[in-house]
Design an enzyme around this catalytic site. Structure first.
Site, PDB file in Angstrom:
ATOM      1  CB  CYS A  52      -0.145  13.592 -17.408  1.00  0.00           C
ATOM      2  SG  CYS A  52      -0.885  14.933 -18.530  1.00  0.00           S
TER       3      CYS A  52
ATOM      4  CB  CYS B  90       2.302   9.121 -21.995  1.00  0.00           C
ATOM      5  SG  CYS B  90       4.296   9.450 -22.573  1.00  0.00           S
ATOM      6  CG  ASP B  91       3.862  15.205 -25.573  1.00  0.00           C
ATOM      7  OD1 ASP B  91       4.374  14.896 -26.407  1.00  0.00           O
ATOM      8  OD2 ASP B  91       3.902  16.560 -25.672  1.00  0.00           O
TER       9      ASP B  91
ATOM     10  NE  ARG C 220      -3.429  -2.329   2.604  1.00  0.00           N
ATOM     11  CZ  ARG C 220      -4.424  -2.669   3.669  1.00  0.00           C
ATOM     12  NH1 ARG C 220      -4.718  -1.510   4.587  1.00  0.00           N
ATOM     13  NH2 ARG C 220      -5.295  -3.774   3.600  1.00  0.00           N
TER      14      ARG C 220
ATOM     15  CB  ALA D 221      -0.724  19.860 -27.699  1.00  0.00           C
TER      16      ALA D 221
ATOM     17  CE1 TYR E  84      -1.497  16.755 -28.213  1.00  0.00           C
ATOM     18  CE2 TYR E  84       0.319  15.841 -27.163  1.00  0.00           C
ATOM     19  CZ  TYR E  84      -0.866  16.273 -27.330  1.00  0.00           C
ATOM     20  OH  TYR E  84      -1.548  16.336 -25.966  1.00  0.00           O
TER      21      TYR E  84
END
EC number: 2.1.1.45
Length: 264
Positions: A146, A168-169, A127, A263, A209
């Site tokens: 993210c 995820c970029d 945990r 972006a 992208y």
């Protein structure tokens, strides 16, 4: 960092064209995992130069529980500026959730202090987790988390960490995320008298992208170089007392930086 380049290739070859919140458009896959043995070197991308100042200062900012860009700007880091309001505020983003998650009964829960206590007192616990995904406060955040959820694991005196990143970029964001969490593992391990183990990265919507394609192909044309080594110059009293000058990256010999639009 061949794993990172292999992920880029996979998304180019197998990704699905998708619309997205920013209106830019992406090529995307769902579900991917990479494992980095931190004993083998510090996982900092070498096929383009990464901005170490931003990576280190952002993590220190998170650890301090800060959610205003003033500290970042004072240290010449602008990666959060696009999302800040006129006062520099971002709402209850990562630092707030990590250090002072608001409970229903009014308590403020310091997840990171709890993690340190667990690692010292019950390292076999399943945990040992930190979550930034606070459903009750998502609408107040300038940007939903993210990198949303991470878990620590101790075996044979080594500390490992797995991150779940819902979005995820790959080109701009992922090199930062990998290095940031690898740095965090080193810091927590030092504080808990452990060696470093693995950093495991797990991605949900993992995308390139459409306006990063030229940069991606340029990066894929470059040969990866040897990983650098992280040196932590001192051991502060707590996890929250590290300073920028405590860290040195030895042997980092990257290819030149590659610029790309963010972006928003």
């Amino acid at each position: 960092m061949k794993q990172y380049l292999d992920l880029m290739k996979k998304v180019l070859e197998e990704g699905t064209p998708k619309a997205d919140r920013t209106g830019t458009g992406t090529r995307s896959i769902f579900g991917h995992q990479m494992r980095f043995n931190l004993q083998d070197g510090f996982p900092l991308v070498t096929t383009k130069k990464c901005h170490l100042r931003s990576i280190i200062h952002e993590l220190l900012w998170f650890l301090n529980g800060d959610t205003n860009v003033a500290y970042l700007n004072e240290n010449k880091v602008s990666i959060w500026d696009e999302w800040a309001d006129e006062n520099g505020d971002l709402g209850p983003v990562y630092g707030k959730q990590w250090r002072s998650w608001g409970a229903a009964d009014g308590r403020q829960i310091d997840q990171l202090k709890n993690v340190l206590t667990q690692l010292r007192q019950d390292p076999d616990s399943r945990r040992i987790i930190v979550s930034a995904w606070n459903v009750g406060e998502l609408d107040k955040m300038a940007l939903a988390p993210c990198h949303a959820f991470f878990q620590f694991y101790v075996a044979d005196g080594k500390l490992s960490c797995q991150l779940y990143q819902r979005s995820c970029d790959i080109f701009l964001g992922l090199p930062f995320n990998i290095a940031s969490y690898a740095l965090l593992v080193h810091m927590v391990a030092q504080q808990c008298d452990l060696d470093v183990g693995d950093f495991v990265w797990t991605g949900g919507d993992t995308h390139l992208y459409n306006n990063h394609m030229e940069q991606t192909h340029l990066q894929l044309s470059r040969e990866p170089r040897a990983l650098p080594k992280l040196v932590i110059k001192r051991r502060p009293d707590t996890l929250f007392d590290y300073r920028f000058e405590d860290f040195e990256i030895e042997g980092y010999d990257p290819h030149p930086a590659i610029k790309a639009p963010v972006a928003i």
